[in-house]
Design an enzyme around this catalytic site. Structure first.
Site, PDB file in Angstrom:
ATOM      1  N   ASN A   9      28.382  10.138 -32.482  1.00  0.00           N
ATOM      2  CA  ASN A   9      28.045  11.280 -31.633  1.00  0.00           C
ATOM      3  C   ASN A   9      28.563  12.516 -32.355  1.00  0.00           C
ATOM      4  O   ASN A   9      29.757  12.776 -32.362  1.00  0.00           O
ATOM      5  CB  ASN A   9      28.718  11.119 -30.259  1.00  0.00           C
ATOM      6  CG  ASN A   9      28.493  12.330 -29.371  1.00  0.00           C
ATOM      7  OD1 ASN A   9      27.705  13.218 -29.701  1.00  0.00           O
ATOM      8  ND2 ASN A   9      29.189  12.380 -28.237  1.00  0.00           N
ATOM      9  N   TRP A  10      27.638  13.214 -32.989  1.00  0.00           N
ATOM     10  CA  TRP A  10      28.053  14.373 -33.797  1.00  0.00           C
ATOM     11  C   TRP A  10      28.514  15.528 -32.914  1.00  0.00           C
ATOM     12  O   TRP A  10      29.101  16.485 -33.419  1.00  0.00           O
ATOM     13  CB  TRP A  10      26.895  14.853 -34.672  1.00  0.00           C
ATOM     14  CG  TRP A  10      26.468  13.903 -35.759  1.00  0.00           C
ATOM     15  CD1 TRP A  10      26.997  12.664 -36.050  1.00  0.00           C
ATOM     16  CD2 TRP A  10      25.431  14.136 -36.736  1.00  0.00           C
ATOM     17  NE1 TRP A  10      26.348  12.118 -37.125  1.00  0.00           N
ATOM     18  CE2 TRP A  10      25.373  12.989 -37.579  1.00  0.00           C
ATOM     19  CE3 TRP A  10      24.543  15.182 -36.975  1.00  0.00           C
ATOM     20  CZ2 TRP A  10      24.468  12.890 -38.636  1.00  0.00           C
ATOM     21  CZ3 TRP A  10      23.638  15.073 -38.029  1.00  0.00           C
ATOM     22  CH2 TRP A  10      23.606  13.940 -38.855  1.00  0.00           C
ATOM     23  N   LYS A  11      28.219  15.508 -31.647  1.00  0.00           N
ATOM     24  CA  LYS A  11      28.526  16.618 -30.734  1.00  0.00           C
ATOM     25  C   LYS A  11      27.925  17.913 -31.315  1.00  0.00           C
ATOM     26  O   LYS A  11      26.884  17.852 -31.968  1.00  0.00           O
ATOM     27  CB  LYS A  11      30.027  16.706 -30.481  1.00  0.00           C
ATOM     28  CG  LYS A  11      30.580  15.343 -29.984  1.00  0.00           C
ATOM     29  CD  LYS A  11      31.975  15.381 -29.479  1.00  0.00           C
ATOM     30  CE  LYS A  11      32.389  13.973 -29.026  1.00  0.00           C
ATOM     31  NZ  LYS A  11      33.743  13.947 -28.475  1.00  0.00           N
ATOM     32  N   HIS A  96      28.027  11.790 -20.949  1.00  0.00           N
ATOM     33  CA  HIS A  96      29.279  12.026 -21.681  1.00  0.00           C
ATOM     34  C   HIS A  96      30.213  12.888 -20.825  1.00  0.00           C
ATOM     35  O   HIS A  96      29.763  13.804 -20.132  1.00  0.00           O
ATOM     36  CB  HIS A  96      28.980  12.708 -23.021  1.00  0.00           C
ATOM     37  CG  HIS A  96      30.139  12.629 -23.954  1.00  0.00           C
ATOM     38  ND1 HIS A  96      31.252  13.417 -23.812  1.00  0.00           N
ATOM     39  CD2 HIS A  96      30.382  11.816 -25.017  1.00  0.00           C
ATOM     40  CE1 HIS A  96      32.125  13.101 -24.754  1.00  0.00           C
ATOM     41  NE2 HIS A  96      31.633  12.127 -25.497  1.00  0.00           N
ATOM     42  N   GLU A  98      32.090  15.216 -21.598  1.00  0.00           N
ATOM     43  CA  GLU A  98      32.001  16.652 -21.895  1.00  0.00           C
ATOM     44  C   GLU A  98      30.847  17.290 -21.138  1.00  0.00           C
ATOM     45  O   GLU A  98      30.940  18.434 -20.689  1.00  0.00           O
ATOM     46  CB  GLU A  98      31.862  16.852 -23.418  1.00  0.00           C
ATOM     47  CG  GLU A  98      33.177  16.506 -24.123  1.00  0.00           C
ATOM     48  CD  GLU A  98      33.034  16.035 -25.552  1.00  0.00           C
ATOM     49  OE1 GLU A  98      31.958  16.202 -26.151  1.00  0.00           O
ATOM     50  OE2 GLU A  98      34.016  15.474 -26.080  1.00  0.00           O
ATOM     51  N   GLU A 168      34.509   5.425 -22.400  1.00  0.00           N
ATOM     52  CA  GLU A 168      35.259   6.440 -23.144  1.00  0.00           C
ATOM     53  C   GLU A 168      36.330   7.041 -22.245  1.00  0.00           C
ATOM     54  O   GLU A 168      36.030   7.942 -21.443  1.00  0.00           O
ATOM     55  CB  GLU A 168      34.320   7.562 -23.607  1.00  0.00           C
ATOM     56  CG  GLU A 168      33.221   7.109 -24.536  1.00  0.00           C
ATOM     57  CD  GLU A 168      32.734   8.234 -25.434  1.00  0.00           C
ATOM     58  OE1 GLU A 168      32.755   8.050 -26.647  1.00  0.00           O
ATOM     59  OE2 GLU A 168      32.366   9.306 -24.909  1.00  0.00           O
ATOM     60  N   GLY A 174      39.037  12.646 -28.919  1.00  0.00           N
ATOM     61  CA  GLY A 174      39.434  13.751 -29.796  1.00  0.00           C
ATOM     62  C   GLY A 174      40.925  14.039 -29.788  1.00  0.00           C
ATOM     63  O   GLY A 174      41.369  15.063 -30.304  1.00  0.00           O
ATOM     64  N   SER A 214      38.751   8.349 -30.208  1.00  0.00           N
ATOM     65  CA  SER A 214      39.614   8.249 -31.395  1.00  0.00           C
ATOM     66  C   SER A 214      39.475   6.909 -32.104  1.00  0.00           C
ATOM     67  O   SER A 214      40.447   6.356 -32.617  1.00  0.00           O
ATOM     68  CB  SER A 214      41.078   8.537 -31.030  1.00  0.00           C
ATOM     69  OG  SER A 214      41.206   9.848 -30.513  1.00  0.00           O
ATOM     70  N   GLY A 235      33.080   9.898 -32.319  1.00  0.00           N
ATOM     71  CA  GLY A 235      32.942  11.346 -32.443  1.00  0.00           C
ATOM     72  C   GLY A 235      33.349  11.791 -33.840  1.00  0.00           C
ATOM     73  O   GLY A 235      32.583  11.708 -34.797  1.00  0.00           O
TER      74      GLY A 235
HETATM   75  P1  13P Z   1      36.296  11.023 -30.881  1.00  0.00           P
HETATM   76  O1  13P Z   1      35.911   9.798 -31.661  1.00  0.00           O
HETATM   77  O2  13P Z   1      36.287  12.282 -31.695  1.00  0.00           O
HETATM   78  O3  13P Z   1      37.564  10.812 -30.113  1.00  0.00           O
HETATM   79  O4  13P Z   1      35.130  11.244 -29.792  1.00  0.00           O
HETATM   80  C1  13P Z   1      34.734  10.183 -29.008  1.00  0.00           C
HETATM   81  C2  13P Z   1      33.533  10.579 -28.249  1.00  0.00           C
HETATM   82  O5  13P Z   1      33.598  11.375 -27.335  1.00  0.00           O
HETATM   83  C3  13P Z   1      32.237   9.989 -28.644  1.00  0.00           C
HETATM   84  O6  13P Z   1      31.265  10.272 -27.705  1.00  0.00           O
END
Ligand code: 13P
Length: 251
Positions: A9-11, A96, A98, A168, A174, A214, A235
């Site tokens: 997930n590149w966000k 997600h 977020e 998640e 993150g 993470s 992420g």
């Molecule tokens: P990280 O791997 O950066 O913690 O992010 C996880 C995430 O939200 C994937 O959707």
């Protein structure tokens, strides 16, 4: 049998040129290799068509990170599930934390998005997971169950089979703070039991449940060794070829 999946997930990262470089780099790194998992990359909307045209999508599937909760029409700035599908994308990530937190996506909105994604032939990676306060109050199971009931348990068993779940924990996203493999396994097993109660054991056994938060090359082997952890939603570590390949290699 359910699939193992490593999904990036590149966000909101990478310009179009940078994203194309990353996708092509990953494509080159995986070329000729036989993999023990499906690989998916979740890019920003504007990258989807270019990335899908530049890589072997039979090896690396392309995913959007969102789609609209309306089919089409006067919704300025939105991108529909049909548009996502028309780019060559195969998946969409929905729910997600977020999006739930910063863009106020409610269970009802997510339910509409899931229905539209499926109606347009997209597979859905549906995210669930508790906050730190909810974990500290030992509410993680109730939160995950409610998130499933709120947005995907309205589906028929046939449609539910097109859903991949991503657990998640928000406190692990993150933050560098990963759930231990035992913590993750415990809740993944619980999530599978909730699916079994709703759809039966066979559907539950065929549902891939990914861990996200993470996840990196150093902890992926232990996480993925657990019987109920079928891969990861990645992420930060999906943003460069070497880190992402290290996770793929964990299978
Ligand atoms: P990280 O791997 O950066 O913690 O992010 C996880 C995430 O939200 C994937 O959707």
């Amino acid at each position: 049998m359910r699939k193992n999946i490593v999904a990036g997930n590149w966000k909101m990262n990478k310009t179009l040129q940078e994203g194309l470089d990353l996708a092509k780099g990953l494509d080159a790194a995986l070329k000729g290799k036989s993999l023990n998992c499906d690989v998916v990359i979740g890019t920003p909307f504007i990258h989807l068509a270019s990335v899908a045209a530049a890589i072997d999508t039979k090896k690396i599937a392309v995913s959007a990170q969102n789609c609209a909760d309306k089919a089409s029409g006067a919704y300025t700035g939105e991108v529909s599930a049909a548009m996502v599908k028309s780019t060559g994308a195969e998946y969409v990530i929905l729910g997600h934390s977020e999006r739930r937190e910063y863009y106020h996506e409610t269970p009802e909105i997510l339910k509409e998005k899931v229905l539209l994604a499926l109606a347009n032939g997209l597979k859905v990676i549906f995210c669930i997971g508790e906050s730190l306060a909810e974990r500290e109050a030992n509410k993680q199971n109730a939160v995950c169950k409610a998130e499933l009931e709120g947005s995907v348990f309205n589906l028929s068993a046939e449609d539910f089979a097109k859903i991949t779940i991503a657990y998640e924990p928000i406190w692990a996203i993150g933050t560098g703070k990963t759930a231990t493999s035992d913590q993750a396994e415990e809740i993944h097993a619980y999530i599978r039991s909730v699916i079994a109660d709703k759809y039966g054991k066979e559907v539950a056994e065929n549902t891939s449940i990914l861990y996200g938060g993470s996840c990196k090359g150093s902890n992926a082997p232990e996480l993925f060794s657990k019987p109920n952890i079928d891969g990861g939603l990645i992420g930060g570590a999906s943003l460069n070829v070497e880190d992402f390949c290290a996770i793929i290699k964990a299978f």
